[in-house]
Design a protein around this motif. Structure first.
Motif, PDB file in Angstrom:
ATOM      1  N   ARG A 290       6.105  -7.187   5.456  1.00 24.70           N
ATOM      2  CA  ARG A 290       5.851  -7.021   4.021  1.00 24.70           C
ATOM      3  C   ARG A 290       4.467  -6.415   3.751  1.00 24.70           C
ATOM      4  NH1 ARG A 290       7.892 -11.646   2.639  1.00 24.70           N
ATOM      5  NH2 ARG A 290       9.964 -10.838   2.169  1.00 24.70           N
ATOM      6  N   ARG A 291       3.532  -6.629   4.652  1.00 24.66           N
ATOM      7  CA  ARG A 291       2.205  -6.068   4.475  1.00 24.66           C
ATOM      8  C   ARG A 291       2.208  -4.538   4.530  1.00 24.66           C
ATOM      9  NH1 ARG A 291      -1.838  -9.858   8.183  1.00 24.66           N
ATOM     10  NH2 ARG A 291      -1.399 -11.854   7.124  1.00 24.66           N
ATOM     11  N   ALA A 292       3.227  -3.974   5.150  1.00 18.42           N
ATOM     12  CA  ALA A 292       3.302  -2.517   5.300  1.00 18.42           C
ATOM     13  C   ALA A 292       4.033  -1.841   4.145  1.00 18.42           C
ATOM     14  CB  ALA A 292       3.994  -2.164   6.619  1.00 18.42           C
ATOM     15  N   TYR A 293       4.608  -2.605   3.221  1.00 16.36           N
ATOM     16  CA  TYR A 293       5.423  -2.032   2.156  1.00 16.36           C
ATOM     17  C   TYR A 293       4.725  -0.905   1.403  1.00 16.36           C
ATOM     18  CZ  TYR A 293       9.115  -5.643   2.355  1.00 16.36           C
ATOM     19  OH  TYR A 293      10.158  -6.445   2.723  1.00 16.36           O
ATOM     20  N   ALA A 294       3.470  -1.099   1.048  1.00 15.14           N
ATOM     21  CA  ALA A 294       2.768  -0.108   0.234  1.00 15.14           C
ATOM     22  C   ALA A 294       2.619   1.228   0.942  1.00 15.14           C
ATOM     23  CB  ALA A 294       1.387  -0.638  -0.158  1.00 15.14           C
ATOM     24  N   TYR A 320      14.511   1.787   1.728  1.00 14.32           N
ATOM     25  CA  TYR A 320      15.050   2.074   0.396  1.00 14.32           C
ATOM     26  C   TYR A 320      14.097   1.534  -0.655  1.00 14.32           C
ATOM     27  CZ  TYR A 320      18.214   2.511  -3.533  1.00 14.32           C
ATOM     28  OH  TYR A 320      18.776   2.869  -4.728  1.00 14.32           O
ATOM     29  N   ARG A 321      13.690   2.388  -1.584  1.00 17.66           N
ATOM     30  CA  ARG A 321      12.802   1.989  -2.667  1.00 17.66           C
ATOM     31  C   ARG A 321      13.621   1.854  -3.948  1.00 17.66           C
ATOM     32  NH1 ARG A 321       7.619   2.841  -2.226  1.00 17.66           N
ATOM     33  NH2 ARG A 321       7.985   1.903  -0.191  1.00 17.66           N
ATOM     34  N   SER A 322      13.756   0.626  -4.427  1.00 21.98           N
ATOM     35  CA  SER A 322      14.550   0.350  -5.627  1.00 21.98           C
ATOM     36  C   SER A 322      13.796   0.781  -6.883  1.00 21.98           C
ATOM     37  CB  SER A 322      14.872  -1.145  -5.707  1.00 21.98           C
ATOM     38  OG  SER A 322      15.655  -1.545  -4.600  1.00 21.98           O
ATOM     39  N   ASP A 324      12.855  -0.889  -9.296  1.00 24.33           N
ATOM     40  CA  ASP A 324      11.825  -1.860  -9.672  1.00 24.33           C
ATOM     41  C   ASP A 324      10.651  -1.861  -8.695  1.00 24.33           C
ATOM     42  OD1 ASP A 324      12.815  -3.073  -7.406  1.00 24.33           O
ATOM     43  OD2 ASP A 324      13.523  -4.893  -8.402  1.00 24.33           O
ATOM     44  N   GLY A 325      10.696  -0.955  -7.699  1.00 30.39           N
ATOM     45  CA  GLY A 325       9.595  -0.844  -6.759  1.00 30.39           C
ATOM     46  C   GLY A 325       9.732  -1.681  -5.511  1.00 30.39           C
ATOM     47  N   SER A 326      10.766  -2.494  -5.424  1.00 25.29           N
ATOM     48  CA  SER A 326      10.953  -3.329  -4.238  1.00 25.29           C
ATOM     49  C   SER A 326      11.388  -2.483  -3.049  1.00 25.29           C
ATOM     50  CB  SER A 326      11.985  -4.426  -4.514  1.00 25.29           C
ATOM     51  OG  SER A 326      13.236  -3.853  -4.874  1.00 25.29           O
ATOM     52  N   THR A 327      11.134  -2.995  -1.857  1.00 23.31           N
ATOM     53  CA  THR A 327      11.390  -2.250  -0.617  1.00 23.31           C
ATOM     54  C   THR A 327      12.500  -2.917   0.178  1.00 23.31           C
ATOM     55  OG1 THR A 327       9.074  -1.531  -0.512  1.00 23.31           O
ATOM     56  CG2 THR A 327      10.353  -1.420   1.531  1.00 23.31           C
ATOM     57  N   GLY A 328      13.602  -2.195   0.325  1.00 22.95           N
ATOM     58  CA  GLY A 328      14.745  -2.727   1.052  1.00 22.95           C
ATOM     59  C   GLY A 328      15.174  -1.813   2.175  1.00 22.95           C
ATOM     60  N   LEU A 329      16.419  -1.966   2.590  1.00 22.40           N
ATOM     61  CA  LEU A 329      16.986  -1.189   3.690  1.00 22.40           C
ATOM     62  C   LEU A 329      18.350  -0.671   3.277  1.00 22.40           C
ATOM     63  CD1 LEU A 329      16.500  -0.516   6.811  1.00 22.40           C
ATOM     64  CD2 LEU A 329      18.105  -2.388   7.244  1.00 22.40           C
ATOM     65  N   ILE A 330      18.578   0.634   3.397  1.00 17.64           N
ATOM     66  CA  ILE A 330      19.910   1.198   3.200  1.00 17.64           C
ATOM     67  C   ILE A 330      20.434   1.535   4.586  1.00 17.64           C
ATOM     68  CG2 ILE A 330      18.996   3.538   2.756  1.00 17.64           C
ATOM     69  CD1 ILE A 330      21.434   3.915   0.846  1.00 17.64           C
ATOM     70  N   HIS A 331      21.629   1.041   4.888  1.00 19.00           N
ATOM     71  CA  HIS A 331      22.102   1.114   6.275  1.00 19.00           C
ATOM     72  C   HIS A 331      23.610   0.954   6.354  1.00 19.00           C
ATOM     73  CE1 HIS A 331      22.164  -3.537   6.647  1.00 19.00           C
ATOM     74  NE2 HIS A 331      21.802  -3.252   5.416  1.00 19.00           N
TER      75      HIS A 331
END
Length: 370
Positions: A290-294, A320-322, A324-331
């Motif tokens: 999570r520290r690397a998200y930015a 994947y950047r939603s 709302d700015g959240s960081t996920g994974l598209i796979h």
């Protein structure tokens, strides 16, 4: 009359397939107690799935699932009633500007699907956007596509496999990357797309038998970085070294028919593994993701590292950047389809035997060839 009956049965099976898919989606939310192991004999939901990267695709499975049975029956009925059939084998240029010829099956439905995707890319003027946005936009167009394990290993002879309708996790990453590289430079040719698949999948971009495929994903990153396709950004984003010997394939020879029946291929794989010994292996520990998200960008390639002896990673996808700015994974998820997992670190934490992630950033071909 036979064809009408076949079509009726086909419609019934399609309805069943939809029911099975809904059941699979429901099961995905349930905890699973079966662990991840080399001899795992069933397909599990996202939270606990079998090894599925190239180095582990050959692990044998037991009886087919109900969904697989329906799929097999659909294929049989379609064949019996001439509902669809692949075109004869054709050839393509192995790389853009390279005249080496590689056999592959050019399926009309795949070409049509590719053309629709390229029409979307042109209509949205994706070529004017940053590479990260091109990757995410194209990946989103594949949401819901079927997950299918072992697509590259159905033949004992290494044959180029291209698919825009079914994916395993690596094939999904390769496909989106190959399309994005073309869109960025306004190259909407199907043959060029196929060329880029070859360029990414095989050592030095050359298809030369089973051993030329980049089976370990760390090797995939390393080889593609050498040719300017991606950049390994793991260490830059806080990655720490991991001392690990990659020899899962040679240690499980009997699980790979291509090696079990051909000693020359086995020795070639052993040699490929030996060459990886000198490479520094970095990963971002699971608790530090999570520290690397930015610093992450949409479309960055994510590979989930594993504690399994001899193996580098067990799953791959794209950042994947939603909205709302959240960081996920598209796979391409083993739960059954291409999907978005909303939080990357949370998802990785649910993967059995995971230790963290490796990251690679696709290069923008427009910067290489302005």
């Amino acid at each position: 009359m036979k064809k009408i009956l076949g079509l009726a049965v086909l419609g019934f099976l399609l309805a069943c397939a939809g029911t099975l898919r809904k059941a699979s989606e429901a099961r995905e939310k349930e905890p699973c107690s079966v662990g991840c192991a080399p001899a795992l004999s069933q397909t599990l939901p996202d939270t606990n799935f079998p090894l599925e990267t190239a180095a582990a695709r050959q692990i044998p499975t037991s009886r087919p699932t109900p969904a697989e049975k329906v799929g097999a029956r659909l294929a049989t009925i379609a064949k019996e009633n001439n509902l669809s059939s692949p075109s004869p084998i054709k050839t393509h240029r192995q790389q853009v500007g390279d005249f080496a010829q590689v056999p592959y099956v050019r399926r009309t439905e795949e070409v049509a699907r590719f053309q629709r995707l390229m029409q979307y890319a042109q209509a949205e003027k994706l070529h004017d956007r940053p590479m990260s946005e091109i990757l995410q936009a194209l990946a989103e167009q594949l949401l819901g596509a079927q997950y299918k394990a072992g697509l590259l290993d159905k033949s004992n002879t290494e044959t180029l496999v291209v698919s825009l309708t079914q994916f395993d996790c690596v094939l999904f990453v390769e496909t989106v990357l190959a399309m994005a590289r073309g869109v960025a430079v306004r190259d909407y040719s199907y043959d060029s797309f196929v060329s880029r698949i070859v360029d990414q999948r095989y050592r030095n971009g050359q298809l030369n038998g089973y051993c030329s495929r980049l089976h370990y994903f760390y090797d995939w990153i390393f080889d593609n970085e050498k040719r300017g396709t991606v950049t390994n950004i793991t260490r830059t984003l806080g990655g720490v070294p991991l001392n690990k010997t990659l020899n899962f394939m040679s240690q499980h020879k009997s699980s790979y028919p291509q090696m079990a029946s051909d000693d020359a291929t086995y020795q070639c794989i052993v040699g490929a593994e030996a060459r990886l010994d000198g490479l520094r292996f970095y990963y971002i520990p699971q608790s530090q993701i999570r520290r690397a998200y930015a610093q992450l960008q949409p479309g960055d390639i994510v590979a989930i590292a594993t504690e399994i002896e001899g193996l580098d990673v067990t799953h791959t996808g794209l950042v994947y950047r939603s909205p709302d700015g959240s960081t996920g994974l598209i796979h391409a998820s083993p739960s059954g389809a291409v999907k978005i997992s909303p939080d990357l670190q949370t998802y990785v934490g649910k993967v059995e035997s995971s230790t963290g992630i490796l990251l690679a950033r696709p290069a923008d071909p427009r910067a290489l060839n302005p």
